[in-house]
Design a protein around this motif. Structure first.
Motif, PDB file in Angstrom:
ATOM      1  N   LYS A 237       0.842  -1.216   0.000  1.00  0.00           N
ATOM      2  CA  LYS A 237       0.000   0.000   0.000  1.00  0.00           C
ATOM      3  C   LYS A 237       0.872   1.258   0.000  1.00  0.00           C
ATOM      4  CE  LYS A 237      -2.150  -1.149   3.787  1.00  0.00           C
ATOM      5  NZ  LYS A 237      -1.447  -2.437   4.033  1.00  0.00           N
ATOM      6  N   SER A 238       1.938   1.235   0.776  1.00  0.00           N
ATOM      7  CA  SER A 238       2.812   2.410   0.845  1.00  0.00           C
ATOM      8  C   SER A 238       3.544   2.644  -0.471  1.00  0.00           C
ATOM      9  CB  SER A 238       3.827   2.242   1.982  1.00  0.00           C
ATOM     10  OG  SER A 238       4.649   1.102   1.759  1.00  0.00           O
ATOM     11  N   ILE A 239       3.726   1.562  -1.240  1.00  0.00           N
ATOM     12  CA  ILE A 239       4.367   1.702  -2.554  1.00  0.00           C
ATOM     13  C   ILE A 239       3.471   2.519  -3.485  1.00  0.00           C
ATOM     14  CG2 ILE A 239       5.192   0.471  -4.595  1.00  0.00           C
ATOM     15  CD1 ILE A 239       5.930  -1.856  -2.736  1.00  0.00           C
ATOM     16  N   ILE A 240       2.166   2.252  -3.405  1.00  0.00           N
ATOM     17  CA  ILE A 240       1.218   3.003  -4.230  1.00  0.00           C
ATOM     18  C   ILE A 240       1.238   4.478  -3.835  1.00  0.00           C
ATOM     19  CG2 ILE A 240      -1.236   3.276  -4.779  1.00  0.00           C
ATOM     20  CD1 ILE A 240      -1.454   0.202  -4.375  1.00  0.00           C
ATOM     21  N   ILE A 241       1.283   4.745  -2.531  1.00  0.00           N
ATOM     22  CA  ILE A 241       1.372   6.133  -2.074  1.00  0.00           C
ATOM     23  C   ILE A 241       2.674   6.759  -2.563  1.00  0.00           C
ATOM     24  CG2 ILE A 241       1.589   7.601  -0.029  1.00  0.00           C
ATOM     25  CD1 ILE A 241      -1.234   6.648  -0.549  1.00  0.00           C
ATOM     26  N   GLY A 242       3.765   5.987  -2.548  1.00  0.00           N
ATOM     27  CA  GLY A 242       5.054   6.492  -3.052  1.00  0.00           C
ATOM     28  C   GLY A 242       4.983   6.862  -4.523  1.00  0.00           C
ATOM     29  N   ALA A 243       4.279   6.032  -5.300  1.00  0.00           N
ATOM     30  CA  ALA A 243       4.113   6.332  -6.728  1.00  0.00           C
ATOM     31  C   ALA A 243       3.301   7.607  -6.917  1.00  0.00           C
ATOM     32  CB  ALA A 243       3.432   5.154  -7.426  1.00  0.00           C
ATOM     33  N   LEU A 244       2.286   7.809  -6.066  1.00  0.00           N
ATOM     34  CA  LEU A 244       1.491   9.043  -6.136  1.00  0.00           C
ATOM     35  C   LEU A 244       2.347  10.248  -5.759  1.00  0.00           C
ATOM     36  CD1 LEU A 244      -1.853   7.743  -4.628  1.00  0.00           C
ATOM     37  CD2 LEU A 244      -1.606   8.811  -6.883  1.00  0.00           C
ATOM     38  N   HIS A 245       3.166  10.086  -4.719  1.00  0.00           N
ATOM     39  CA  HIS A 245       4.090  11.165  -4.345  1.00  0.00           C
ATOM     40  C   HIS A 245       4.968  11.551  -5.544  1.00  0.00           C
ATOM     41  CE1 HIS A 245       3.702  12.245  -0.158  1.00  0.00           C
ATOM     42  NE2 HIS A 245       3.603  10.979   0.213  1.00  0.00           N
TER      43      HIS A 245
ATOM     44  N   HIS B 152      -2.136  13.148   2.375  1.00  0.00           N
ATOM     45  CA  HIS B 152      -1.818  13.113   3.804  1.00  0.00           C
ATOM     46  C   HIS B 152      -1.183  11.769   4.129  1.00  0.00           C
ATOM     47  CE1 HIS B 152      -2.206  13.933   8.097  1.00  0.00           C
ATOM     48  NE2 HIS B 152      -2.613  12.684   8.230  1.00  0.00           N
ATOM     49  N   GLY B 153       0.139  11.796   4.399  1.00  0.00           N
ATOM     50  CA  GLY B 153       0.865  10.564   4.671  1.00  0.00           C
ATOM     51  C   GLY B 153       0.661  10.063   6.088  1.00  0.00           C
TER      52      GLY B 153
ATOM     53  N   ILE C 155      -6.030  12.409  -0.429  1.00  0.00           N
ATOM     54  CA  ILE C 155      -5.537  11.056  -0.204  1.00  0.00           C
ATOM     55  C   ILE C 155      -5.125  10.933   1.259  1.00  0.00           C
ATOM     56  CG2 ILE C 155      -3.771   9.363  -0.835  1.00  0.00           C
ATOM     57  CD1 ILE C 155      -3.677  10.713  -3.604  1.00  0.00           C
ATOM     58  N   PHE C 156      -5.652   9.937   1.937  1.00  0.00           N
ATOM     59  CA  PHE C 156      -5.332   9.700   3.345  1.00  0.00           C
ATOM     60  C   PHE C 156      -4.614   8.369   3.482  1.00  0.00           C
ATOM     61  CE2 PHE C 156      -9.226  12.377   3.789  1.00  0.00           C
ATOM     62  CZ  PHE C 156      -8.612  13.458   4.412  1.00  0.00           C
ATOM     63  N   ASP C 157      -3.406   8.413   3.975  1.00  0.00           N
ATOM     64  CA  ASP C 157      -2.648   7.190   4.215  1.00  0.00           C
ATOM     65  C   ASP C 157      -2.662   6.905   5.717  1.00  0.00           C
ATOM     66  OD1 ASP C 157      -0.980   5.035   4.163  1.00  0.00           O
ATOM     67  OD2 ASP C 157       0.849   6.162   3.715  1.00  0.00           O
ATOM     68  N   GLU C 158      -3.628   6.049   6.138  1.00  0.00           N
ATOM     69  CA  GLU C 158      -3.763   5.617   7.529  1.00  0.00           C
ATOM     70  C   GLU C 158      -3.925   6.798   8.486  1.00  0.00           C
ATOM     71  OE1 GLU C 158      -1.022   2.607   8.766  1.00  0.00           O
ATOM     72  OE2 GLU C 158      -0.979   1.655   6.802  1.00  0.00           O
ATOM     73  N   ILE C 159      -4.893   7.659   8.167  1.00  0.00           N
ATOM     74  CA  ILE C 159      -5.205   8.765   9.079  1.00  0.00           C
ATOM     75  C   ILE C 159      -5.883   8.255  10.348  1.00  0.00           C
ATOM     76  CG2 ILE C 159      -7.513   9.315   8.220  1.00  0.00           C
ATOM     77  CD1 ILE C 159      -6.709  12.292   8.452  1.00  0.00           C
ATOM     78  N   ASP C 160      -6.265   6.970  10.361  1.00  0.00           N
ATOM     79  CA  ASP C 160      -6.971   6.383  11.509  1.00  0.00           C
ATOM     80  C   ASP C 160      -6.020   5.918  12.611  1.00  0.00           C
ATOM     81  OD1 ASP C 160      -5.810   4.216  10.225  1.00  0.00           O
ATOM     82  OD2 ASP C 160      -7.688   3.502   9.382  1.00  0.00           O
ATOM     83  N   THR C 161      -4.750   6.324  12.532  1.00  0.00           N
ATOM     84  CA  THR C 161      -3.770   5.908  13.547  1.00  0.00           C
ATOM     85  C   THR C 161      -4.256   6.257  14.956  1.00  0.00           C
ATOM     86  OG1 THR C 161      -1.959   6.278  11.992  1.00  0.00           O
ATOM     87  CG2 THR C 161      -1.384   6.183  14.330  1.00  0.00           C
ATOM     88  N   GLY C 162      -4.207   5.283  15.840  1.00  0.00           N
ATOM     89  CA  GLY C 162      -4.522   5.530  17.254  1.00  0.00           C
ATOM     90  C   GLY C 162      -5.994   5.527  17.593  1.00  0.00           C
TER      91      GLY C 162
ATOM     92  N   ILE D  38      -6.185   4.778   2.589  1.00  0.00           N
ATOM     93  CA  ILE D  38      -5.612   3.487   3.001  1.00  0.00           C
ATOM     94  C   ILE D  38      -5.925   3.296   4.476  1.00  0.00           C
ATOM     95  CG2 ILE D  38      -3.446   2.268   3.420  1.00  0.00           C
ATOM     96  CD1 ILE D  38      -2.340   3.566   0.923  1.00  0.00           C
ATOM     97  N   THR D  39      -6.454   2.141   4.833  1.00  0.00           N
ATOM     98  CA  THR D  39      -6.867   1.929   6.227  1.00  0.00           C
ATOM     99  C   THR D  39      -6.742   0.460   6.619  1.00  0.00           C
ATOM    100  OG1 THR D  39      -8.644   2.279   7.826  1.00  0.00           O
ATOM    101  CG2 THR D  39      -9.289   1.598   5.611  1.00  0.00           C
ATOM    102  N   HIS D  40      -6.638   0.236   7.918  1.00  0.00           N
ATOM    103  CA  HIS D  40      -6.705  -1.123   8.483  1.00  0.00           C
ATOM    104  C   HIS D  40      -8.004  -1.306   9.263  1.00  0.00           C
ATOM    105  CE1 HIS D  40      -2.632  -2.319   7.449  1.00  0.00           C
ATOM    106  NE2 HIS D  40      -2.189  -1.157   7.907  1.00  0.00           N
ATOM    107  N   GLN D  41      -8.818  -0.259   9.308  1.00  0.00           N
ATOM    108  CA  GLN D  41     -10.004  -0.277  10.153  1.00  0.00           C
ATOM    109  C   GLN D  41     -11.237  -0.737   9.361  1.00  0.00           C
ATOM    110  OE1 GLN D  41      -9.904   0.220  13.272  1.00  0.00           O
ATOM    111  NE2 GLN D  41      -8.046   1.409  13.689  1.00  0.00           N
TER     112      GLN D  41
END
Length: 568
Positions: free
Chosen positions: A35-43, A127-128, A467-474, A499-502
């Motif tokens: 998932k972070s690779i996709i965000i890296g490509a977007l960056h 948003h990383g 774009i939100f990369d795991e904004i649900d932290t915590g 991107i989320t785990h929730q």
């Protein structure tokens, strides 16, 4: 909105082409799936720095390309036209990374990375995972406030006056520095001016001096040679003129008999005239030859003085004259320093008044935005489970002894971005006074504050994509569901890729994608798969219960998804 994303030979991605939809697009997958690779490509597409180690092993370049629907955007239209790129409501942003560097394209037209970044900043807010940590740093709080559109004209007007003040301050510093330097040199310059003025330098004197000295030095030799010419021409014995006259008479007689001698007769006549004139000039020249040893000595002394000055100053005579004018001008400036300094100091006082007016207007607008933002965040935090939250934006003057104007009896320190210290305060529990955000907020609370800010800024800035990369932290449980609802609501204004785990957030998706690693041809590659409605349910259930999906987990997933759909 991002209509499609194409990635090739980027890290673990062999080739990936995904179509996104409007609304809330959710990406889930196991840790390490890519998932972070996709965000890296977007960056990379958005103009961020990219290293060559992202190139997939065996490939010569990594490619990332996004097809984005822009709509009407006058700022982008102007920016692209300045780069000779035809504007359309749909843009293709492309970035290629090679071992020897990177290239960027917009609609197949090569552009600088800086232009790609400018365009990306107008289209996508990414948003990383760790970007919310920036919110804990007070130096970033002003940047949040200044993202509101109403701030821009106040900031631009202030910055114009600030630059004018900077220029005046630089002029004053340079003048004062020059005054100090000239004070140290004044005595030397005064001595040099006197020395060079006493020398009465003339631009052509050296050449004239050499010519006159040459004549005086060779006067005796010139007289002897002139006397010899006169003696040869008109001597008492047989002279040159007598011989030429004799030749002339004989040729006249011969020419009467033989016409061929007529030509030679003419040449002899010409020679007689030229020689006669030469002899007469030599006679006259002897009369004006000057035998003057005293004059010659005086000229030699003058030449010696000029040589001394040129050697001392390491300059030619023309350069010495120019230097004399230069140091005289410097001395003249030195005499007028007090007047010039007073003049600039008066201009600085007037500019300080103008700057203060613009700084106060900017300060007040930031305070106004801060109050509105505080109210909006408090309301947003209620929707995110912080019922008794308080949020305050503190906008205060930045004071310094070296400030340019006064407020509240103190000097205000100014910089390019204004004269304010801006700090966020928060209280998440009933009865507690707000304290600095960095001091008390937990990770989950900061994530919710950040989501609230993003929601408010999205409304203000009208960005097409967030774009939100795991904004649900915590955060977890009931709060995650509330965060998901806020994100789904936000997706009505702009496209969201999250991107989320929730499971509570994933359940809110308009479109769900699964990122996974698979083995193909003995190599590990990352794939992204759009899920059907049933696959969406199973993936949410998997997030709830793990790999072993139970019937109760599937039932809970359906209920969670149905509940999300009903509330939106």
């Amino acid at each position: 909105m991002i209509k499609s994303l194409y990635i090739k030979d980027f890290a673990l991605i062999d080739e990936l082409d995904v179509q996104f939809q409007s609304g809330l697009n959710v990406l889930t997958g196991q840790t390490g799936a890519g998932k972070s690779i996709i965000i890296g490509a977007l960056h990379m597409i958005l103009g961020e720095r990219a290293d060559t180690d992202v190139i997939r092993k065996g490939a010569d370049k990594a490619i990332s390309e996004a097809f984005i629907h822009v709509g009407r955007n006058e700022y982008l239209k102007k920016l692209l036209e300045e780069q000779s790129i035809d504007y359309s409501e749909e843009l293709i942003l492309r970035r290629e990374i090679r071992e020897n560097g990177s290239r960027a394209f917009i609609n197949d037209t090569p552009v600088n990375i800086s232009v790609l970044k400018q365009v990306g900043d107008q289209l996508v807010d990414l948003h990383g995972q760790y970007d919310h940590q920036l919110l804990l740093k007070e130096e970033h709080h002003q940047g949040v406030i200044d993202q509101f559109d109403t701030i821009e004209p106040f900031l631009e007007t202030y910055q114009k006056e600030y630059r004018t003040m900077q220029e005046l301050q630089n002029q004053l510093r340079n003048l004062e520095k020059k005054e100090r330097e000239l004070k140290d040199k004044t005595e030397l310059y005064q001595f040099q001016v006197k020395e060079l003025e006493d020398a009465e330098l003339d631009l052509h004197e050296e050449e004239d001096l050499k010519a006159e000295m040459n004549l005086l030095d060779n006067a005796e030799d010139l007289d002897q040679k002139a006397a010899a010419i006169t003696e040869i021409g008109n001597g008492d014995d047989v002279s040159l003129m007598d011989m030429l006259n004799s030749i002339k008479l004989n040729l006249e007689d011969m020419a009467r008999i033989e016409p061929d001698f007529e030509t030679y007769l003419q040449e002899v006549n010409t020679a007689r005239i030229s020689i006669q004139e030469t002899i007469q000039f030599a006679e006259r020249y002897r009369d004006r030859i000057e035998f003057n040893p005293q004059r010659l000595e005086k000229l030699r002394q003058r030449q010696s003085e000029l040589n001394r000055l040129q050697k001392k100053y390491q300059r030619s005579i023309p350069d010495l004259i120019a230097y004399l004018n230069e140091i005289k001008a410097e001395l003249n400036v030195a005499e007028n320093f007090e007047f010039e300094i007073e003049k600039i100091e008066k201009e600085i006082q007037e500019q300080a008044s103008t700057l203060k007016e613009k700084a106060v207007a900017l300060h007040n607008e930031r305070h106004k935005i801060g109050e509105k933002l505080s109210e909006d965040i408090v309301n947003s935090l209620k929707n995110l489970g912080i019922q008794h939250g308080q949020f305050r934006v503190n906008v205060a003057w930045r004071f310094s002894e070296n400030g340019w104007f006064e407020s509240e009896g103190q000097k205000v320190d100014c910089s390019e971005d204004g004269c304010d210290d801006i700090q966020f305060f928060i209280s998440t529990n009933k009865g507690e006074d707000p304290k600095p955000l960095a001091a008390i907020a937990s990770g989950g609370e900061v994530s919710r504050v950040m989501l609230s800010l993003k929601s408010i800024l999205a409304r203000e800035q009208k960005l097409p994509v967030m774009i939100f990369d795991e904004i649900d932290t915590g955060i977890s449980g009931e709060i995650s569901e509330k965060v998901g609802r806020v994100m789904r609501k936000l997706s009505e204004m702009c496209q969201i890729v999250a991107i989320t785990h929730q499971p509570q957030i994933a359940s809110q998706a308009h479109k769900h994608y699964k990122v996974q690693k698979v083995e193909e041809n003995m190599r590990t590659v990352t794939k992204i798969l759009p899920l059907t409605d049933e696959e969406h349910i199973r993936e949410v259930a998997s997030l709830m219960s793990g790999e072993q999906i139970t019937e109760s987990a599937l039932t809970s997933a359906r209920e969670l998804i149905d509940r999300g759909g009903m509330r939106n």
